[in-house]
Design a protein around this motif. Structure first.
Motif, mmCIF file in Angstrom:
data_model
loop_
_atom_site.group_PDB
_atom_site.id
_atom_site.type_symbol
_atom_site.label_atom_id
_atom_site.label_comp_id
_atom_site.label_asym_id
_atom_site.label_seq_id
_atom_site.Cartn_x
_atom_site.Cartn_y
_atom_site.Cartn_z
ATOM 1 N N ALA A 23 0.835 -1.212 0.000
ATOM 2 C CA ALA A 23 0.000 0.000 0.000
ATOM 3 C C ALA A 23 0.866 1.257 0.000
ATOM 4 C CB ALA A 23 -0.928 0.002 1.218
ATOM 5 N N LEU A 24 1.864 1.298 0.883
ATOM 6 C CA LEU A 24 2.721 2.498 0.959
ATOM 7 C C LEU A 24 3.507 2.678 -0.334
ATOM 8 C CD1 LEU A 24 4.005 2.219 4.643
ATOM 9 C CD2 LEU A 24 2.358 3.883 3.738
ATOM 10 N N ALA A 25 4.045 1.590 -0.857
ATOM 11 C CA ALA A 25 4.832 1.699 -2.090
ATOM 12 C C ALA A 25 3.942 2.139 -3.254
ATOM 13 C CB ALA A 25 5.504 0.364 -2.404
ATOM 14 N N GLY A 26 2.726 1.599 -3.304
ATOM 15 C CA GLY A 26 1.805 1.980 -4.374
ATOM 16 C C GLY A 26 1.459 3.457 -4.306
ATOM 17 N N LEU A 27 1.265 3.975 -3.105
ATOM 18 C CA LEU A 27 0.932 5.398 -2.948
ATOM 19 C C LEU A 27 2.134 6.283 -3.282
ATOM 20 C CD1 LEU A 27 -1.216 5.218 0.302
ATOM 21 C CD2 LEU A 27 -2.036 5.683 -2.021
ATOM 22 N N ALA A 228 -8.393 -6.471 -3.219
ATOM 23 C CA ALA A 228 -7.304 -5.729 -3.854
ATOM 24 C C ALA A 228 -6.128 -6.668 -4.109
ATOM 25 C CB ALA A 228 -6.872 -4.562 -2.966
ATOM 26 N N SER A 229 -5.814 -7.515 -3.117
ATOM 27 C CA SER A 229 -4.662 -8.397 -3.302
ATOM 28 C C SER A 229 -4.978 -9.456 -4.350
ATOM 29 C CB SER A 229 -4.214 -9.010 -1.980
ATOM 30 O OG SER A 229 -5.091 -10.008 -1.556
ATOM 31 N N ARG A 230 -6.221 -9.885 -4.404
ATOM 32 C CA ARG A 230 -6.598 -10.843 -5.435
ATOM 33 C C ARG A 230 -6.425 -10.220 -6.827
ATOM 34 N NH1 ARG A 230 -11.951 -13.267 -3.763
ATOM 35 N NH2 ARG A 230 -10.614 -14.058 -2.100
ATOM 36 N N ALA A 231 -6.728 -8.907 -6.914
ATOM 37 C CA ALA A 231 -6.587 -8.200 -8.192
ATOM 38 C C ALA A 231 -5.137 -7.804 -8.470
ATOM 39 C CB ALA A 231 -7.482 -6.963 -8.191
ATOM 40 N N GLY A 232 -4.262 -8.039 -7.483
ATOM 41 C CA GLY A 232 -2.851 -7.725 -7.683
ATOM 42 C C GLY A 232 -2.548 -6.244 -7.603
ATOM 43 N N PRO A 234 -2.106 -2.613 -5.201
ATOM 44 C CA PRO A 234 -1.981 -2.032 -3.853
ATOM 45 C C PRO A 234 -3.324 -1.451 -3.430
ATOM 46 C CG PRO A 234 -0.241 -1.218 -5.304
ATOM 47 C CD PRO A 234 -1.195 -1.979 -6.161
ATOM 48 N N VAL A 235 -3.560 -1.410 -2.130
ATOM 49 C CA VAL A 235 -4.860 -0.989 -1.608
ATOM 50 C C VAL A 235 -5.300 0.380 -2.150
ATOM 51 C CG1 VAL A 235 -5.964 -0.233 0.539
ATOM 52 C CG2 VAL A 235 -4.778 -2.420 0.457
ATOM 53 N N GLY A 236 -4.340 1.303 -2.271
ATOM 54 C CA GLY A 236 -4.682 2.641 -2.754
ATOM 55 C C GLY A 236 -5.118 2.680 -4.218
ATOM 56 N N SER A 237 -4.795 1.637 -4.970
ATOM 57 C CA SER A 237 -5.178 1.592 -6.391
ATOM 58 C C SER A 237 -6.453 0.777 -6.587
ATOM 59 C CB SER A 237 -4.067 0.948 -7.226
ATOM 60 O OG SER A 237 -2.850 1.592 -6.997
ATOM 61 N N TRP A 238 -7.088 0.413 -5.491
ATOM 62 C CA TRP A 238 -8.308 -0.404 -5.555
ATOM 63 C C TRP A 238 -9.420 0.423 -4.889
ATOM 64 C CZ3 TRP A 238 -9.721 -4.487 -8.230
ATOM 65 C CH2 TRP A 238 -10.807 -5.267 -7.798
ATOM 66 N N PRO A 239 -10.159 1.197 -5.696
ATOM 67 C CA PRO A 239 -11.090 2.175 -5.124
ATOM 68 C C PRO A 239 -12.082 1.582 -4.118
ATOM 69 C CG PRO A 239 -10.871 2.506 -7.485
ATOM 70 C CD PRO A 239 -10.131 1.252 -7.164
ATOM 71 N N ALA A 240 -12.461 0.312 -4.291
ATOM 72 C CA ALA A 240 -13.443 -0.266 -3.370
ATOM 73 C C ALA A 240 -12.898 -0.371 -1.944
ATOM 74 C CB ALA A 240 -13.888 -1.636 -3.866
ATOM 75 N N ALA A 244 -9.615 1.298 4.079
ATOM 76 C CA ALA A 244 -8.199 1.000 4.299
ATOM 77 C C ALA A 244 -7.333 1.950 3.467
ATOM 78 C CB ALA A 244 -7.902 -0.453 3.943
ATOM 79 N N GLY A 245 -7.778 2.258 2.261
ATOM 80 C CA GLY A 245 -7.019 3.153 1.379
ATOM 81 C C GLY A 245 -6.824 4.520 2.000
ATOM 82 N N GLU A 246 -7.884 5.058 2.584
ATOM 83 C CA GLU A 246 -7.789 6.361 3.257
ATOM 84 C C GLU A 246 -6.799 6.302 4.412
ATOM 85 O OE1 GLU A 246 -8.700 9.504 2.873
ATOM 86 O OE2 GLU A 246 -9.203 8.697 0.895
ATOM 87 N N ALA A 247 -6.856 5.216 5.176
ATOM 88 C CA ALA A 247 -5.948 5.074 6.315
ATOM 89 C C ALA A 247 -4.495 5.048 5.832
ATOM 90 C CB ALA A 247 -6.273 3.795 7.093
#
Ligand SMILES: Nc1ncnc2c1ncn2[C@@H]1O[C@H](COP(=O)(O)OP(=O)(O)OP(=O)(O)O)[C@@H](O)[C@H]1O
Ligand SMILES: [Mg+2]
Length: 268
Positions: A23-27, A228-232, A234-240, A244-247
């Motif tokens: 998540a951090l790396a993706g952001l 998100a992990s199933r879709a491969g 990072p959490v921030g790139s998975w709008p649903a 968790a993305g906001e956090a």
């Protein structure tokens, strides 16, 4: 600015280390920082997460160690790095063979510096490095702690997880002594479920025991994290995975603020 290196570690399994690293790396990548994720876990969850087959991902962290021992000289560090589906995000993959490294090299001198030296060679190629660690103390975690400028410790808000945190802090103190410097760390409460009393009580005791080290935010349990992990992604790139993305966005803000404050204190 020089390449900043963060490690994500905890000696307890399943507390959200890999999710947090991704998540951090993706952001960071989203903010146009050239970001390298390093998968130090022989289980290769992060490698799998990013869509690679850990059994067949090819050269990566394992080859760094083999090269150090000398029977497989590295010709090119670039061969250890993969592009990912996320722009500006690269991966140095794990391989199951890494599980044998402690037995192979445990007692050899100089083995704690393998990752540090590799990242020094990659200086200039990346702005940011985020290292995902296995849940046990060994040559791989030591390499991450020796290489990093900041340690992030995801900690599940559940009482059984507190022992892992304590072990992690002892390992950190040991590496700090051998590096002769403090490694600032941030405890990040994860898998927080506001509906359960246990989560809240555990969070309160974390804040009471480590008042200066617990992050401002807590990462809530969010069923979309698994999607998100199933879709491969990072959490921030998975709008649903909005909660968790906001956090994680807020967590990144906190980490960057700290970094700025340190840089300013250094310049003053
Ligand atoms: N905020 C969250 N909400 C819901 N599920 C989560 C959350 N964070 C992580 N998970 C899930 O919990 C499981 C463990 O997470 P993760 O793999 O990130 O932990 P880990 O600490 O890296 O585990 P390990 O020690 O095995 O490497 C995964 O299935 C992940 O999808
Ligand atoms: Mg993991």
């Amino acid at each position: 600015m020089s390449m900043q290196i963060w490690a994500v570690a905890n000696q307890k399994g399943g507390v959200g280390k890999t999710t947090t690293a991704a998540a951090l790396a993706g952001l960071l990548a989203e903010q146009s920082a050239r970001t390298l994720l390093v998968d130090m876990d022989p289980h290769g969850s992060l490698t799998t997460y990013l869509g690679f087959d850990a059994e067949a991902a090819g050269s990566g962290v394992y080859e760094l160690f083999r090269a150090k021992v000398g029977d497989a000289p590295l010709t090119d560090d670039n061969a250890l790095i993969r592009t990912t589906a996320v722009d500006q995000l690269w991966l140095m993959p794990s391989s199951p063979a890494m599980a044998t490294l402690d037995r192979q090299l445990g007692a050899r001198a100089g083995m704690g510096l393998v990752l540090t030296e590799a990242l020094q060679r990659l200086h200039g190629r990346f702005d940011r490095v985020v290292i995902d660690c296995p849940p046990m103390l060994g040559v791989l975690m030591i390499n991450a702690l020796v290489a990093c400028e900041r340690l992030i410790i995801p900690t599940q808000t559940e009482f059984l997880a507190l022992g892992g945190l304590q072990r992690m802090l002892r390992s950190l103190a040991m590496v700090e002594r051998s590096r002769g410097m403090r490694i600032p760390c941030l405890i990040v409460p994860t898998l927080f479920d506001s509906r359960t009393r246990a989560s809240q009580t555990c969070l309160d005791s974390l804040k009471a025991d480590y008042p200066d080290t617990v992050s401002r935010i807590v990462v809530p349990t969010d069923t979309q994290v698994r999607e998100a992990s199933r879709a491969g992604l990072p959490v921030g790139s998975w709008p649903a995975a909005r909660r968790a993305g906001e956090a994680y966005r807020e967590l990144l803000r906190e980490l960057l603020e700290f970094e700025q404050a340190v840089a300013q204190a250094g310049a003053a």
